[in-house]
Motif scaffolding. Structure first.
Motif, PDB file in Angstrom:
ATOM      1  N   UNK A   1     -13.820   5.281   5.474  1.00 31.00           N
ATOM      2  CA  UNK A   1     -13.897   4.283   4.402  1.00 31.00           C
ATOM      3  C   UNK A   1     -14.490   2.976   4.917  1.00 31.00           C
ATOM      4  N   UNK A   2     -14.291   2.712   6.195  1.00 31.27           N
ATOM      5  CA  UNK A   2     -14.728   1.446   6.786  1.00 31.27           C
ATOM      6  C   UNK A   2     -16.205   1.415   7.146  1.00 31.27           C
ATOM      7  N   UNK A   3     -16.840   2.561   7.099  1.00 36.14           N
ATOM      8  CA  UNK A   3     -18.253   2.590   7.510  1.00 36.14           C
ATOM      9  C   UNK A   3     -19.078   1.685   6.599  1.00 36.14           C
ATOM     10  N   UNK A   4     -19.801   0.775   7.194  1.00 35.09           N
ATOM     11  CA  UNK A   4     -20.636  -0.141   6.420  1.00 35.09           C
ATOM     12  C   UNK A   4     -19.928  -1.371   5.897  1.00 35.09           C
ATOM     13  N   UNK A   5     -18.603  -1.462   6.092  1.00 37.92           N
ATOM     14  CA  UNK A   5     -17.904  -2.665   5.624  1.00 37.92           C
ATOM     15  C   UNK A   5     -18.239  -3.827   6.554  1.00 37.92           C
ATOM     16  N   UNK A   6     -18.694  -4.921   5.954  1.00 36.69           N
ATOM     17  CA  UNK A   6     -19.009  -6.145   6.704  1.00 36.69           C
ATOM     18  C   UNK A   6     -17.719  -6.950   6.839  1.00 36.69           C
ATOM     19  N   UNK A   7     -17.263  -7.149   8.074  1.00 38.07           N
ATOM     20  CA  UNK A   7     -15.956  -7.779   8.274  1.00 38.07           C
ATOM     21  C   UNK A   7     -15.951  -9.249   7.829  1.00 38.07           C
ATOM     22  N   UNK A   8     -17.111  -9.893   7.805  1.00 37.53           N
ATOM     23  CA  UNK A   8     -17.168 -11.276   7.305  1.00 37.53           C
ATOM     24  C   UNK A   8     -16.949 -11.292   5.794  1.00 37.53           C
ATOM     25  N   UNK A   9     -17.518 -10.308   5.110  1.00 34.54           N
ATOM     26  CA  UNK A   9     -17.310 -10.187   3.659  1.00 34.54           C
ATOM     27  C   UNK A   9     -15.837  -9.879   3.381  1.00 34.54           C
TER      28      UNK A   9
ATOM     29  N   UNK B   1       2.288  -0.396   5.589  1.00 33.46           N
ATOM     30  CA  UNK B   1       1.751   0.977   5.570  1.00 33.46           C
ATOM     31  C   UNK B   1       0.595   1.019   4.581  1.00 33.46           C
ATOM     32  N   UNK B   2      -0.617   1.192   5.077  1.00 36.46           N
ATOM     33  CA  UNK B   2      -1.779   1.296   4.206  1.00 36.46           C
ATOM     34  C   UNK B   2      -1.738   2.570   3.382  1.00 36.46           C
ATOM     35  N   UNK B   3      -2.382   2.575   2.214  1.00 41.20           N
ATOM     36  CA  UNK B   3      -2.374   3.760   1.349  1.00 41.20           C
ATOM     37  C   UNK B   3      -3.318   4.847   1.857  1.00 41.20           C
ATOM     38  N   UNK B   4      -3.138   6.028   1.311  1.00 41.65           N
ATOM     39  CA  UNK B   4      -4.008   7.152   1.647  1.00 41.65           C
ATOM     40  C   UNK B   4      -5.368   6.988   0.978  1.00 41.65           C
ATOM     41  N   UNK B   5      -6.377   7.492   1.641  1.00 40.93           N
ATOM     42  CA  UNK B   5      -7.715   7.566   1.037  1.00 40.93           C
ATOM     43  C   UNK B   5      -8.062   9.038   0.840  1.00 40.93           C
ATOM     44  N   UNK B   6      -9.023   9.284  -0.014  1.00 48.98           N
ATOM     45  CA  UNK B   6      -9.450  10.673  -0.260  1.00 48.98           C
ATOM     46  C   UNK B   6      -9.973  11.300   1.033  1.00 48.98           C
ATOM     47  N   UNK B   7     -10.699  10.519   1.823  1.00 53.85           N
ATOM     48  CA  UNK B   7     -11.260  11.084   3.056  1.00 53.85           C
ATOM     49  C   UNK B   7     -10.175  11.347   4.108  1.00 53.85           C
TER      50      UNK B   7
ATOM     51  N   UNK C   1      -1.957   2.013  11.207  1.00 54.23           N
ATOM     52  CA  UNK C   1      -1.360   2.481   9.940  1.00 54.23           C
ATOM     53  C   UNK C   1      -1.141   1.363   8.936  1.00 54.23           C
ATOM     54  N   UNK C   2      -1.496   0.134   9.320  1.00 54.13           N
ATOM     55  CA  UNK C   2      -1.365  -0.984   8.383  1.00 54.13           C
ATOM     56  C   UNK C   2      -2.703  -1.172   7.658  1.00 54.13           C
ATOM     57  N   UNK C   3      -3.440  -2.184   8.017  1.00 52.08           N
ATOM     58  CA  UNK C   3      -4.698  -2.483   7.301  1.00 52.08           C
ATOM     59  C   UNK C   3      -5.774  -1.423   7.500  1.00 52.08           C
ATOM     60  N   UNK C   4      -5.651  -0.614   8.555  1.00 52.89           N
ATOM     61  CA  UNK C   4      -6.664   0.426   8.774  1.00 52.89           C
ATOM     62  C   UNK C   4      -6.354   1.704   7.996  1.00 52.89           C
ATOM     63  N   UNK C   5      -5.158   1.792   7.426  1.00 50.66           N
ATOM     64  CA  UNK C   5      -4.810   2.861   6.470  1.00 50.66           C
ATOM     65  C   UNK C   5      -4.841   4.264   7.073  1.00 50.66           C
ATOM     66  N   UNK C   6      -4.443   4.370   8.344  1.00 48.15           N
ATOM     67  CA  UNK C   6      -4.544   5.643   9.058  1.00 48.15           C
ATOM     68  C   UNK C   6      -3.445   6.639   8.778  1.00 48.15           C
ATOM     69  N   UNK C   7      -2.425   6.255   8.041  1.00 50.48           N
ATOM     70  CA  UNK C   7      -1.310   7.168   7.769  1.00 50.48           C
ATOM     71  C   UNK C   7      -0.061   6.740   8.508  1.00 50.48           C
ATOM     72  N   UNK C   8       1.110   7.146   8.011  1.00 48.53           N
ATOM     73  CA  UNK C   8       2.376   6.675   8.581  1.00 48.53           C
ATOM     74  C   UNK C   8       2.484   6.970  10.076  1.00 48.53           C
TER      75      UNK C   8
ATOM     76  N   UNK D   1      -9.535   5.184  -2.514  1.00 51.51           N
ATOM     77  CA  UNK D   1      -8.100   5.287  -2.227  1.00 51.51           C
ATOM     78  C   UNK D   1      -7.336   6.035  -3.307  1.00 51.51           C
ATOM     79  N   UNK D   2      -6.262   6.665  -2.857  1.00 55.80           N
ATOM     80  CA  UNK D   2      -5.283   7.290  -3.741  1.00 55.80           C
ATOM     81  C   UNK D   2      -4.222   6.224  -4.023  1.00 55.80           C
ATOM     82  N   UNK D   3      -4.220   5.680  -5.221  1.00 57.42           N
ATOM     83  CA  UNK D   3      -3.239   4.636  -5.511  1.00 57.42           C
ATOM     84  C   UNK D   3      -2.387   5.089  -6.688  1.00 57.42           C
ATOM     85  N   UNK D   4      -1.078   5.098  -6.511  1.00 55.75           N
ATOM     86  CA  UNK D   4      -0.211   5.598  -7.589  1.00 55.75           C
ATOM     87  C   UNK D   4      -0.396   4.773  -8.866  1.00 55.75           C
TER      88      UNK D   4
END
Lengths: 414, 414
Positions: B295-303, B40-46, B224-231, B26-29
């Motif tokens: 960014x979500x690829x491989x994320x285990x939702x239980x974790x 509004x989720x933050x931007x990611x590099x991808x 655009x919230x938790x999935x961080x897709x952009x405004x 993520x790009x975090x100020x």
């Protein structure tokens, strides 16, 4: 005309073009002649810069604060007024939001609601299909309403009657490029007691549209064709000021609420055009569009229209002069008053011809079953581009290259 | 819990965090603690890279050809399946398209159409407002339908009856962060013969949603919230496979046609989820979302869910331990089974407190009339961020700085 046309004369037309400086505002791929701006307009430097700033700074660094600090929340109405100037709409009557299809649904709903005793939606059978599909979905959702389609040879003005509530019309036909007389038709429709919904997808940014002057009621259109707003950029909806107090549409989302941040339980529609907003809009796409609209500042739409007609005149004359014996059949009216900013020909081999042209860097497009369609866009096309495109078309036709298997084998996807 | 909590212990939690490597995506100020990813989720590099490529190469250079070559036309269903994995939906049931509000309209229309003898839409009075506004607009457009709202103290399961066609529910309440038991409620609603429309705006990407497992019928949500897709990134709509053959929605635009490029006059809905598409989509916004979903690829939702609960547990414990005498009233359930991924407190000075925190680099948000809302998002937040945010909150409360005029004078816009 074509007899006197030489490349030197065409270059003089470019030298005298009052819009010639605008070409530099666009990103145009090297070696390509792009005659598909009627489908997807090209990127401009200001569109790309605006998008980049919106992504990197406003989203990346300023995050949620940009809803206020960057004016994100105001974009639909801000851009609406900017588009309004280009389509003859005084401020406060246009919102940029959602897709053309969704906006047709809103406009039909609102217009039908203003004519409660009438039960027919009238539309052209030759309409761009989504207009018909949305009208079909709308009437199916409203018991008693009917969709009536204008058949070939029928005239809209002869189909008006006391049962017609709304007439949905394409200002410029997507396939033939035929332009309707908005003022005259609107007058006749009003005389019959009905309201108009004008689809401007193929006229906004292509010619001098005058919604207010024509007395139009509702209009919709897209921003990614002649307005160059970017792929799938949000569409616009116009509601004449005189209808705004009474017009209602059922997609009553929170962006159309009078006070969206009160989080009230009951809907209270915002005054004026804002009531035609629904949900949260794709800001990145809107920011690209905002940059794209900067190119239009100061453009005189009458000058634009003159160049457009000169481009299409030249294209028709050159094709007929140089490719006249190849069976291309002009679909676009010769009469300036009935012509948009595209030229279409039918030909049995339309599909492979378009593919062969694309391979040679002349991008037009194909519309089923047999139409070659070329958009002649005044902001960035040169008269010499038209000359070169026709030379290429002649070469493709003369050489027979389009008969090769690689051009004939595939089917259209877009 | 809080008694044993020290900064050292908190840093151990970060060291042991199985998701800790994702923060780098993520790009975090610099210097900001961002507790507003639920808005509004933050931007990611991808996301930024995907958007840049879409704008500069696909639009700028490849132009119209990108509809095919870059897969633009397939984005709504392609991204739908990617979102589907995160909300427990097998492939072919989710489309990313339009706004949440528009998708609620489609889902309500389709669900009500599947229950023709029933005339009530049931919804929570505490719902996110746009859900209610759309339901209000929908029932107003359909003679005979009624909207019934759950009042305070009433239970949805006690309001079901033979007249209820559809129940529209917020999986996580936007204000309190309360999580509903989707499986249990869906079962009761089905037993009463009604269908469900779940709004996942505040649960998609925040916890382990299981639509298929719960037997849900329809669902919508934003990206655009938790999935961080952009405004304002396009929203999604889910239609359970078993309903797809029969479900109809009136926004029947050309992207939902079985063969959109035939340009046929009559609408023929595409099979399966594609019938819930309507018009042309904002591609630039979709391409940013596509990058964000990488960014979500491989994320285990239980974790993810375990970390979310650990973050909210820590936040609640620290606030109560350190700011306990300042009148903050916890609005979010302590029970893990009833908690989303945000923590809300009510306080009479909620507005100036939020403003004072923002000035100090801790971004939460205010919801009228008196709620401070903090999103604890597991992908990029560290336990130490939570520690530091609470230290700042304590400092703001202890110092009384929030009583200064510059914090109390303004009114909320977003």
């Amino acid at each position: 005309m074509a007899d006197t046309l030489t490349l030197d004369r065409v270059r003089e037309l470019d030298a005298d073009d009052p819009l010639k400086s605008l070409r530099a505002a666009f990103v145009l791929p090297e070696g390509l002649i792009y005659l598909d701006g009627n489908s997807l307009g090209p990127a401009s430097e200001t569109a790309l810069a605006g998008l980049d700033r919106a992504a990197v700074q406003e989203w990346g660094q300023d995050l949620i604060r940009s809803w206020n600090s960057a004016g994100w929340f105001q974009l639909p109405l801000d851009l609406g007024d900017r588009v309004g100037r280009l389509i003859g709409a005084a401020p406060g009557q246009v919102a940029v939001t959602d897709s053309t299809s969704v906006n047709i649904f809103k406009a039909l709903s609102a217009a039908a609601g203003l004519r409660p005793g009438r039960n027919v939606i009238l539309a052209e059978g030759s309409s761009f299909p989504t207009d018909l599909y949305i009208a079909e979905g709308f009437v199916a959702s409203q018991p008693g309403l009917t969709l009536r389609l204008q058949g070939e040879g029928e005239r809209i003005e002869d189909m008006l009657g006391p049962d017609v509530a709304v007439v949905l019309l394409n200002h410029v036909n997507y396939r033939s490029g035929r332009l309707l007389d908005m003022a005259a038709l609107t007058r006749k429709i009003h005389q019959a007691g009905a309201l108009t919904v004008w689809d401007l997808c193929h006229s906004a940014g292509a010619l001098d549209v005058d919604l207010d002057g024509a007395g139009a009621d509702f209009a919709v259109g897209c921003t990614y064709k002649y307005l160059n707003g970017g792929p799938g950029a949000p569409a616009f909806v116009y509601v004449a000021e005189r209808h705004q107090a009474e017009a209602r549409q059922p997609l009553s989302g929170w962006w159309g609420h009078a006070r969206p941040f009160d989080f009230a339980t009951r809907y209270e529609g915002a005054p004026q055009i804002a009531r035609f907003l629904c949900g949260t809009q794709p800001i990145l796409s809107l920011r690209a569009l905002k940059g794209a609209l900067e190119v239009w500042e100061g453009v005189d739409m009458a000058v634009l229209r003159r160049k457009s007609l000169a481009l299409t005149d030249l294209f028709i004359a050159l094709v007929e002069n140089r490719c006249g014996d190849h069976g291309l059949d002009l679909q676009t009216p010769r009469d300036h008053r009935a012509r948009g900013s595209q030229v279409s020909f039918s030909h049995p081999a339309a599909w492979p011809l378009v593919q062969a042209l694309i391979e040679r860097g002349v991008i037009g497009d194909f519309r089923a079953p047999d139409v070659l369609r070329f958009g002649l866009t005044p902001l960035y096309l040169r008269f010499e581009d038209v000359w070169n495109a026709v030379e290429m078309l002649r070469d493709v036709l003369d050489s027979g290259v389009w008969q090769e298997a690689r051009f004939t084998a595939r089917h259209a996807v877009t």
